[in-house]
Every structure is written in structure tokens, then in C-alpha cells.
Write a protein that holds these residues in place. Structure first.
Motif, PDB file in Angstrom:
ATOM      1  N   ALA A 189       0.833  -1.204   0.000  1.00 53.45           N
ATOM      2  CA  ALA A 189       0.000   0.000   0.000  1.00 53.45           C
ATOM      3  C   ALA A 189       0.873   1.261   0.000  1.00 53.45           C
ATOM      4  O   ALA A 189       0.582   2.233  -0.711  1.00 53.45           O
ATOM      5  CB  ALA A 189      -0.920   0.002   1.214  1.00 53.45           C
ATOM      6  N   PHE A 190       1.954   1.231   0.776  1.00 55.12           N
ATOM      7  CA  PHE A 190       2.868   2.377   0.810  1.00 55.12           C
ATOM      8  C   PHE A 190       3.487   2.626  -0.571  1.00 55.12           C
ATOM      9  O   PHE A 190       3.584   3.769  -1.028  1.00 55.12           O
ATOM     10  CB  PHE A 190       3.970   2.142   1.836  1.00 55.12           C
ATOM     11  N   ASP A 191       3.907   1.562  -1.227  1.00 55.19           N
ATOM     12  CA  ASP A 191       4.510   1.708  -2.558  1.00 55.19           C
ATOM     13  C   ASP A 191       3.526   2.323  -3.543  1.00 55.19           C
ATOM     14  O   ASP A 191       3.889   3.186  -4.355  1.00 55.19           O
ATOM     15  CB  ASP A 191       4.990   0.347  -3.076  1.00 55.19           C
ATOM     16  N   ALA A 192       2.264   1.870  -3.480  1.00 50.40           N
ATOM     17  CA  ALA A 192       1.248   2.366  -4.409  1.00 50.40           C
ATOM     18  C   ALA A 192       0.866   3.818  -4.122  1.00 50.40           C
ATOM     19  O   ALA A 192       0.438   4.550  -5.015  1.00 50.40           O
ATOM     20  CB  ALA A 192       0.006   1.476  -4.345  1.00 50.40           C
ATOM     21  N   ALA A 193       1.035   4.249  -2.871  1.00 51.22           N
ATOM     22  CA  ALA A 193       0.586   5.593  -2.483  1.00 51.22           C
ATOM     23  C   ALA A 193       1.704   6.618  -2.442  1.00 51.22           C
ATOM     24  O   ALA A 193       1.437   7.815  -2.270  1.00 51.22           O
ATOM     25  CB  ALA A 193      -0.074   5.528  -1.105  1.00 51.22           C
ATOM     26  N   ARG A 194       2.938   6.184  -2.603  1.00 50.21           N
ATOM     27  CA  ARG A 194       4.089   7.055  -2.352  1.00 50.21           C
ATOM     28  C   ARG A 194       4.026   8.395  -3.088  1.00 50.21           C
ATOM     29  O   ARG A 194       4.433   9.432  -2.565  1.00 50.21           O
ATOM     30  CB  ARG A 194       5.382   6.328  -2.689  1.00 50.21           C
ATOM     31  N   GLU A 195       3.566   8.420  -4.311  1.00 49.50           N
ATOM     32  CA  GLU A 195       3.536   9.653  -5.081  1.00 49.50           C
ATOM     33  C   GLU A 195       2.177  10.354  -5.026  1.00 49.50           C
ATOM     34  O   GLU A 195       1.911  11.255  -5.816  1.00 49.50           O
ATOM     35  CB  GLU A 195       3.907   9.362  -6.547  1.00 49.50           C
TER      36      GLU A 195
END
Length: 388
Positions: A189-195
Motif C-alpha cells: 500500500a505504501f509503494d502504491a501511495a508514495r507519489e
């Protein structure tokens, strides 16, 4: 103090209480109506005399519960938050009043309340589609209990009938475990939301356990990245009418939350990006700026945050509040003491923390039992070897 009874018609009695006015010495007479048999009328007469002698007597009144609730809601309005008052008003006027509002306040009995709860569970929905949930009826009980407590203090009733209900007669709530997210799913989830703009709210909920309103109220002046901590001193509240206000932290208690190094890194990165964003708009970012903002720098509304995060997290089957629970679950699974969990989450007592996360306790008890077993076995073996 004297009392007498008089039968007006079969099964209907008048109870007459005679007393002397202490100021003038003149006789004052009070009348009460009673429905039942003669023995019941005599018992009620004796009870009223006892209350008058003991200073607990309440003047008879035709004030209905609905009329009283309206008065009570006006009384508490200055003392509670707008959102809390809005919720109390909804429950009192839309759930309680239709069932009990016509009852004369002074004649309201525990059995009336119990029957109203049963009816609410069976057919309490205003659209006629069925009953209310046990949780909603439980909230009805809490509001009614509080309101009638005020009526007792105002001497409108002799005792609070909601307080006389036994626990088994009150609405029961089955606490359902909140969906949480494990470490691998959190990383995804963090990777998908980072930007995306919702990345920092995810960090604050998952790594720090902040509530929705605490996230939207957080300002940079409350974040110390050098010390690696933030202070939760306020929360944002939004009513159904759309009004937004900042209030003190829940339970009136500010708290300090230590930041994991990952949170410190991401907040540092975000502060630089946010400052650059503000400069492009011709605004100089300062410590009064909210950590989570709209593109133009205005604070994010709590419901807007819920909507955007919930939509994003559908893939993982968890909500924004579920991230806060995930933070607690991760700590307890790592054998962090529940007292620390309570302090990070801002619960008013450790009992609340233990109640909410009781479903995680069996695993912790098993680990504790294994630890105790290992220590004692080692001691016993050492003693055996020493004796041998």
C-alpha cells in the motif's frame, strides 16, 4: 405528614398528602392519581410520605419525556462539541422520542424503557425496513441514561429509571474485530501511495496510530523531526451540516507520539515538497501550516480524507481507521506492553485498549505461558544438576 386514599372509581384512587407549610403554618394538600387495587394505593401513599419526609419528594408534573429531551438538549449544547450535540439530538428526537416521547416523565418506568429497546431492535427503523442495530440501541440507552440523570439532578424525577435496568435488560453489543492490514500488505500500500497526497495520512495512521481528526488537525509546529516525535494537541470535527472546527484532543488529553525513523524520513521529504508547492503559489510555508493539506494549502476536511483513503484501500479491504488498529495489532504482536499501546493511541485508560484488542490477547497469553515455563524449567534443571 399525613396521607390518605380515596377511591374515585373502580381501580382508580386519589392519594391525598397533607403537610404544613414551614413558613406560614398553613396546611398544603397534594393530590396524586393511582391505578390499581387498594393495597397498592396504600403502598404508594406510604412511599410518597417516606419521600416527603426524607427530602426526596418530586412534585407531580405533566411534562412529557419528549418535552424534557428538548429542554435537556438546549441545556447541554454549550457544554459539548457541535458534532456530539448533533449526534445526541439525532438519537433523542429520531430514535427515543417516537418510542417514549409521549410518556409523562415522572411516570416513566424501567419496564417502559426495556420494552422500547425491544421494539427498537425489532422494528425501530424509520423507513419501516426492520429493526435498529444493537449498537444504535446501545447509544439510545447511553443518551437516555444521561438525560434522565439530569432530570434526577433537577428534581423532576425521584430516580433515574434507566439506571434501574439490569445489565441483561440493556442492549448487548457484539464487538466485531476491525479489519487490519499485515506488514507485507502495508508495504504494498505504501509503494502504491508514495507519489500521492494520501501517502502522509497513511504514514500517520499506520506508523503513529493517529485518528482521522488528529491527522487533519496536525500542524508542523507540533512535529519535532530532530527529536523524532509529534504532539497530538487537537482534532478536527465535521458536522452533518458541513461545519468544521478544531477542538482539543479526544478526552481533553494531549499526547506525545514517538516517530519511527521511516515516518521521520517521509515527513522530512514531504515538508520540502510541500514548501516548494506553497512557494509556487506565492505562499511562504511556516510552522502554522497543516501537515496534510489541499494543493492550495488549505487543510483537508476529515470526510474528504476518509473518502479518498477508503477508495484507495479497497484493494486491501481495510479502512483509514483500520490502519490505526493495524498499528496497535503490530505492536501487540511484537509483545509491546499494552500500556505503551494505550499511550500511543490516546485511549483514556488501559481497560479500553484491552477491551478493543482482547482478541489478540490469547496469543500473548500463550507466549507468556511458554516464557514462564521456560524460566521455571531452567531453574528446576539447574537445581537438579546442583543437587546431583
Amino acid at each position: 405528614m399525613k396521607g390518605s386514599i380515596k377511591e374515585r372509581s373502580p381501580g382508580h384512587w386519589a392519594i391525598i398528602l397533607d403537610q404544613r407549610d414551614p413558613a406560614t403554618g398553613k396546611r398544603r394538600r397534594k393530590w396524586h392519581s393511582f391505578k390499581g387495587n387498594k393495597r397498592g394505593a396504600q403502598t404508594e401513599c406510604a412511599r410518597l410520605i417516606s419521600e416527603m419526609n426524607g427530602g426526596d419528594y418530586v412534585e407531580p408534573s405533566k411534562l412529557t419525556l419528549a418535552q424534557f429531551l428538548d429542554r435537556w438538549l438546549k441545556h447541554i449544547k454549550p457544554n459539548v462539541s457541535p458534532r456530539t450535540h448533533e449526534r445526541y439530538e439525532q438519537i433523542a428526537l429520531k430514535n427515543i422520542a417516537p418510542l417514549l416521547g409521549a410518556k409523562v416523565l415522572s411516570k416513566l418506568q424501567p419496564i417502559d424503557i426495556s420494552q422500547a429497546y425491544s421494539k427498537a431492535l425489532e422494528s425501530g427503523r424509520r423507513d419501516g425496513s426492520g429493526g435498529l442495530s444493537p449498537r444504535t440501541v446501545h447509544h439510545m440507552h447511553r443518551v437516555l441514561f444521561s438525560a434522565l440523570g439530569q432530570a434526577e439532578r433537577w428534581r423532576l424525577i425521584a430516580r433515574n429509571p434507566a439506571a434501574l435496568l439490569e445489565k441483561r435488560d440493556r442492549p448487548k453489543i457484539e464487538r466485531k474485530p476491525v479489519r487490519t492490514i499485515d506488514a507485507p500488505a502495508t508495504a504494498a500500500a505504501f509503494d502504491a501511495a508514495r507519489e500521492r497526497r494520501l501517502f502522509i495520512p497513511l504514514i500517520l495512521a499506520t506508523l503513529c496510530g493517529l485518528r482521522r481528526g488528529e491527522i487533519t488537525a496536525l500542524r508542523w509546529r507540533c512535529v519535532d523531526l530532530d527529536k523524532g516525535q509529534l504532539a497530538v494537541v487537537a482534532s478536527t470535527e465535521q458536522t452533518d451540516a458541513g461545519t468544521i472546527r478544531e477542538k482539543e484532543a479526544k478526552s481533553g488529553r494531549a499526547r506525545t507520539v514517538a516517530l519511527p525513523s521511516m515516518a521521520v524520513e517521509e515527513l522530512r521529504r514531504w515538508r520540502v515538497l510541500q514548501a516548494e508547492e506553497m512557494l509556487r503559489l506565492g505562499v511562504r510555508a511556516d510552522d502554522d501550516l497543516h501537515v496534510v493539506t489541499q494543493v492550495e494549502g488549505s487543510p483537508l476536511q476529515p470526510r474528504s480524507l476518509t473518502h479518498s483513503v477508503s477508495e484507495f484501500l479497497k484493494v486491501w479491504g481495510v479502512t483509514l481507521h483500520g490502519l490505526r488498529h493495524s498499528h496497535a495489532s503490530h505492536m501487540l504482536a511484537s509483545n509491546i506492553h499494552p500500556k505503551i499501546v494505550q499511550e500511543r493511541l490516546g485511549h483514556s485508560s488501559i481497560a479500553i485498549t484491552m477491551d478493543i484488542y482482547s482478541h489478540l490477547m490469547p496469543n500473548m497469553q500463550g507466549e507468556a505461558a511458554a516464557t514462564v515455563d521456560g524460566v521455571l524449567r531452567a531453574a528446576i534443571n539447574k537445581r537438579t544438576d546442583d543437587v546431583g
